[in-house]
Design an enzyme around this catalytic site. Structure first.
Site, mmCIF file in Angstrom:
data_model
loop_
_atom_site.group_PDB
_atom_site.id
_atom_site.type_symbol
_atom_site.label_atom_id
_atom_site.label_comp_id
_atom_site.label_asym_id
_atom_site.label_seq_id
_atom_site.Cartn_x
_atom_site.Cartn_y
_atom_site.Cartn_z
ATOM 1 N N TYR A 150 4.413 -20.557 -4.410
ATOM 2 C CA TYR A 150 4.770 -21.967 -4.323
ATOM 3 C C TYR A 150 5.943 -22.347 -5.226
ATOM 4 O O TYR A 150 6.384 -23.497 -5.208
ATOM 5 C CB TYR A 150 3.565 -22.838 -4.672
ATOM 6 C CG TYR A 150 2.534 -22.904 -3.579
ATOM 7 C CD1 TYR A 150 2.212 -24.100 -2.961
ATOM 8 C CD2 TYR A 150 1.864 -21.763 -3.155
ATOM 9 C CE1 TYR A 150 1.259 -24.166 -1.959
ATOM 10 C CE2 TYR A 150 0.920 -21.814 -2.163
ATOM 11 C CZ TYR A 150 0.615 -23.016 -1.569
ATOM 12 O OH TYR A 150 -0.318 -23.060 -0.568
ATOM 13 N N LYS A 220 -6.101 -11.110 -6.553
ATOM 14 C CA LYS A 220 -5.945 -10.013 -5.597
ATOM 15 C C LYS A 220 -5.223 -8.866 -6.305
ATOM 16 O O LYS A 220 -4.293 -8.250 -5.793
ATOM 17 C CB LYS A 220 -5.160 -10.498 -4.368
ATOM 18 C CG LYS A 220 -5.205 -9.549 -3.171
ATOM 19 C CD LYS A 220 -6.602 -9.345 -2.622
ATOM 20 C CE LYS A 220 -6.558 -8.375 -1.427
ATOM 21 N NZ LYS A 220 -7.891 -7.915 -1.039
ATOM 22 N N ASP A 286 -10.660 -12.016 -1.558
ATOM 23 C CA ASP A 286 -11.330 -11.952 -0.260
ATOM 24 C C ASP A 286 -12.847 -11.864 -0.416
ATOM 25 O O ASP A 286 -13.598 -12.469 0.366
ATOM 26 C CB ASP A 286 -10.783 -10.801 0.592
ATOM 27 C CG ASP A 286 -10.666 -9.496 -0.165
ATOM 28 O OD1 ASP A 286 -10.452 -9.528 -1.376
ATOM 29 O OD2 ASP A 286 -10.773 -8.428 0.463
ATOM 30 N N ASP A 310 -5.193 -22.668 -3.182
ATOM 31 C CA ASP A 310 -5.039 -23.516 -2.009
ATOM 32 C C ASP A 310 -6.081 -23.157 -0.958
ATOM 33 O O ASP A 310 -6.782 -24.019 -0.414
ATOM 34 C CB ASP A 310 -3.623 -23.341 -1.451
ATOM 35 C CG ASP A 310 -3.199 -24.494 -0.551
ATOM 36 O OD1 ASP A 310 -4.028 -25.382 -0.289
ATOM 37 O OD2 ASP A 310 -2.032 -24.508 -0.126
#
Length: 422
Positions: A150, A220, A286, A310
């Site tokens: 972002y 991640k 995930d 987000d």
């Protein structure tokens, strides 16, 4: 009424009895939700404090209204007002199509360095939910707000700048993962140690202050080892160095979806609680999206990067009734700058129809009052919203999912909330 600005010194807000609060009405359905929300806020303050405290609302411009009146999407005067008065609240804003500002929300966050996107997620009794036990979901998301994808460092495919960057990556750094270099757009993912540490600091302080059992670092890092992997490492390092007597760190969290993993997680939580400490743990993004459905009780405070945050915030909102009831805030705990906001979009097709749910901005206002230290006002608003929903007198989004509910307009639902304050 002698109105004054909120001030900050050494990270502590000083809130006068008659603070000036800037507000941005918002685009689209902003015109529908702001006035009912303002009525709720004023009624709650009066109910708790009588005439001894009151908000002096100051309208500032951003979005379409600003563009039509000033020719600018985000006037400098609006930014200056937020800096002067510290605390502001806003409705949803349109992102202009084409050139210029990519996102007004992102622009506000980056310009004011609002490094925490704070998203509390809990179920209100009576709210329709796809989960069997939505009451198990009670989390507060600390989303890093200024870095990651972002940051907006992007280069369009086939432009000279992008071709040059691709050549540098391939020739100077041996990047062989760009499969189609002639037609590839490039985005840069900055993740810093300083940005990580100030987010982790805020999350842990919140957990300690609010007596939350754990902070989960969501990342991640198994794939993006030097960005999200560093976020995880820096997070643990900071927790252990700066909060060593107040936290218990547990880095063996990747296999929690197994039975052994759940047992180990429960034991770690019990051990931390017995020692009077906050458990610091991590989870791959995930897997975390599975856990919020399968084992939501395992998580309370969550610290994560911008893009993950987000996804996670909206997924959690869906678990407890949708983004229409989800509150949010963007905060810099050092400067005090803060913008509390409706987290949904502008929904222009519904604008002016007086039918949408105003709960997102109303509950964001409750967050604002808590941030200001007016905690009784915050609690009164939250309880009144929950009571209004439980009475089954609701706006169309809930009405269509409830049995034997009465349909109210946006403004009528605001009045219903105020009636529940009595």
């Amino acid at each position: 009424m002698n109105s004054e600005s909120i001030t900050i010194e050494n990270g502590e807000l000083t809130v006068p009895n008659y603070p000036i609060i800037p507000f941005i009405e918002g685009d689209g359905i902003g015109v529908d939700i702001w006035e009912p929300a303002k009525k709720v806020f004023d009624a709650a303050v009066e109910k708790v404090y009588g005439d001894s405290k009151k908000i002096d609302w100051l309208e500032i411009l951003a979005g379409e209204k600003a563009y039509h009146e000033t020719g600018e999407w985000l006037p400098q005067e609006s930014l200056d007002a937020i800096k002067k008065h510290l605390v502001a609240i806003k409705g949803p804003l349109t992102t202009p199509i084409g050139g210029g500002i990519r996102s007004l929300n992102v622009q506000l966050r980056q310009t004011l360095d609002l490094y925490v996107c704070l998203r509390p997620v809990r179920w209100f009794k009576g709210v329709p939910s796809p989960l069997v036990h939505p009451e198990y979901t009670d989390m507060v998301i600390f989303r890093e707000n200024t870095e990651d994808i972002y940051a907006g460092i992007e280069f369009q495919a086939e432009t000279p700048e992008c071709k040059r960057l691709v050549n540098i990556l391939q020739d100077d750094f041996g990047a062989r993962g760009i499969r189609f270099p002639e037609t590839t757009s490039i985005g840069i993912k900055p993740v810093s140690k300083q940005g990580t540490e100030r987010l982790i600091h805020s999350a842990i302080e919140y957990a300690i202050e609010h007596k939350k059992p754990s902070v989960t670092i969501v990342h991640k890092g198994n794939i993006m080892k030097f960005t999200e992997g560093s976020f995880k490492k820096w997070g643990y390092d900071y927790a252990e160095s700066q909060f060593k007597d107040q936290v218990f760190t547990w880095g063996m969290y990747d296999n929690i979806l197994s039975t052994d993993g759940i047992d180990a997680a429960n034991q770690a939580q019990e051990d931390a609680a017995a020692a009077g400490k906050v458990l610091i743990k991590d989870c791959i993004a995930d897997a975390f999206l599975q856990e919020i459905l399968l084992y939501p009780k395992q998580h309370s405070v969550v610290a994560t990067l911008n893009l993950n945050g987000d996804y996670i915030s909206d997924a959690l909102a869906a678990c407890v009734g949708g983004i229409g009831i989800a509150p949010g805030a963007n905060i810099n705990y050092n400067t005090g700058y803060s913008i509390f906001e409706a987290t949904h979009g502008t929904a222009p097709k519904l604008a002016g129809k007086d039918i949408v749910n105003p709960s997102s901005i109303i509950l964001s206002g409750a967050m604002m009052f808590e941030y200001m230290g007016w905690t009784e006002v915050a609690k009164l608003i939250e309880n009144a919203v929950e009571a209004a929903i439980a009475s089954k007198r609701v706006t169309f989004d809930f009405h269509r999912l409830m049995e034997n509910a009465e349909l109210l307009s946006t403004s009528e639902f605001g009045d219903e909330i105020i009636s529940k304050m009595n």
